[in-house]
Scaffold this motif. Sequence first.
Motif, PDB file in Angstrom:
ATOM      1  N   ASP A  85     -31.046 -13.720   1.335  1.00  0.00           N
ATOM      2  CA  ASP A  85     -31.673 -14.232   0.120  1.00  0.00           C
ATOM      3  C   ASP A  85     -30.629 -14.228  -0.989  1.00  0.00           C
ATOM      4  O   ASP A  85     -30.124 -13.172  -1.371  1.00  0.00           O
ATOM      5  N   GLN A  87     -31.173 -14.842  -3.991  1.00  0.00           N
ATOM      6  CA  GLN A  87     -31.860 -14.418  -5.212  1.00  0.00           C
ATOM      7  C   GLN A  87     -31.682 -15.450  -6.338  1.00  0.00           C
ATOM      8  O   GLN A  87     -31.453 -15.112  -7.495  1.00  0.00           O
ATOM      9  N   LEU A  88     -31.824 -16.729  -5.979  1.00  0.00           N
ATOM     10  CA  LEU A  88     -31.682 -17.803  -6.958  1.00  0.00           C
ATOM     11  C   LEU A  88     -32.737 -17.720  -8.053  1.00  0.00           C
ATOM     12  O   LEU A  88     -32.466 -18.054  -9.209  1.00  0.00           O
ATOM     13  N   SER A  89     -33.933 -17.272  -7.705  1.00  0.00           N
ATOM     14  CA  SER A  89     -34.966 -17.151  -8.738  1.00  0.00           C
ATOM     15  C   SER A  89     -34.539 -16.123  -9.788  1.00  0.00           C
ATOM     16  O   SER A  89     -34.841 -16.288 -10.972  1.00  0.00           O
ATOM     17  N   ASN A  90     -33.836 -15.075  -9.389  1.00  0.00           N
ATOM     18  CA  ASN A  90     -33.304 -14.120 -10.367  1.00  0.00           C
ATOM     19  C   ASN A  90     -32.320 -14.807 -11.308  1.00  0.00           C
ATOM     20  O   ASN A  90     -32.330 -14.563 -12.514  1.00  0.00           O
ATOM     21  N   ILE A  92     -32.250 -17.930 -12.189  1.00  0.00           N
ATOM     22  CA  ILE A  92     -32.998 -18.801 -13.094  1.00  0.00           C
ATOM     23  C   ILE A  92     -33.636 -17.985 -14.219  1.00  0.00           C
ATOM     24  O   ILE A  92     -33.677 -18.421 -15.365  1.00  0.00           O
ATOM     25  N   CYS A  93     -34.089 -16.782 -13.887  1.00  0.00           N
ATOM     26  CA  CYS A  93     -34.738 -15.910 -14.883  1.00  0.00           C
ATOM     27  C   CYS A  93     -33.751 -15.058 -15.675  1.00  0.00           C
ATOM     28  O   CYS A  93     -34.166 -14.246 -16.505  1.00  0.00           O
ATOM     29  N   SER A  97     -28.263 -11.114  -9.588  1.00  0.00           N
ATOM     30  CA  SER A  97     -28.505 -11.615  -8.233  1.00  0.00           C
ATOM     31  C   SER A  97     -27.257 -11.409  -7.392  1.00  0.00           C
ATOM     32  O   SER A  97     -26.155 -11.250  -7.918  1.00  0.00           O
ATOM     33  N   GLN A 123     -28.067 -19.345   2.419  1.00  0.00           N
ATOM     34  CA  GLN A 123     -29.235 -18.472   2.518  1.00  0.00           C
ATOM     35  C   GLN A 123     -29.970 -18.839   3.802  1.00  0.00           C
ATOM     36  O   GLN A 123     -29.949 -20.001   4.213  1.00  0.00           O
ATOM     37  N   LYS A 126     -31.688 -22.392   4.769  1.00  0.00           N
ATOM     38  CA  LYS A 126     -31.467 -23.292   3.625  1.00  0.00           C
ATOM     39  C   LYS A 126     -30.093 -23.947   3.772  1.00  0.00           C
ATOM     40  O   LYS A 126     -29.214 -23.424   4.443  1.00  0.00           O
TER      41      LYS A 126
END
Length: 181
Positions: A85, A87-90, A92-93, A97, A123, A126
């Motif tokens: 992972d 941690q792309l959402s991290n 973005i937020c 990551s 990942q 992906k």
Amino acid sequence: MKPGAGKRKGNAAERDLCRRISLWITAGERDDTVWRSASSGAVFTVRNKAKKGGYNTQVGDLCSIDLISAPFFKKVAIESKHYADLQLSNMICGLPSKAEKFWLTHKELCNKAGKEPWAVMRQNRKPDLLFISNTFFDTVVESCKHVLMNSAVAHFPRMGCSIYVLEDFLKTFPYAELFVG
């Protein structure tokens, strides 16, 4: 996964990346101009930690093994990494990551070596992502104004990078337009 299988998968992924970068540099003519660097860039890291100079050509996981790809690797250092992972959402937020930590470390080493950082990160399940500096992104935009953007790109000013799907980048932006002339 069996012990050691992850390393074999990583080695195979780096060899495949070498093939894809070779094909991109040679406009599809050759797949053998790029290979894995000695110790996957460890020569530069070890000498850098010991505060010994030289070996700037050894930064990164890939290197040129042919005169055709040598000009590219005089300017760019490519690191490759796989995480379950990213941690792309991290990212973005604005949270820490794995991808950010890897990118910032690679970027710092490239700054010391005087090279442009490229990081190819994967990942699980992906496509490979290409992280490039925002400075290089500006070069891409300037050099290839006539090329329509066929891929999504994400910009992270805080990290100083832009991210493409690797295959989209390689198909959209011809090597000759970015590095020749």
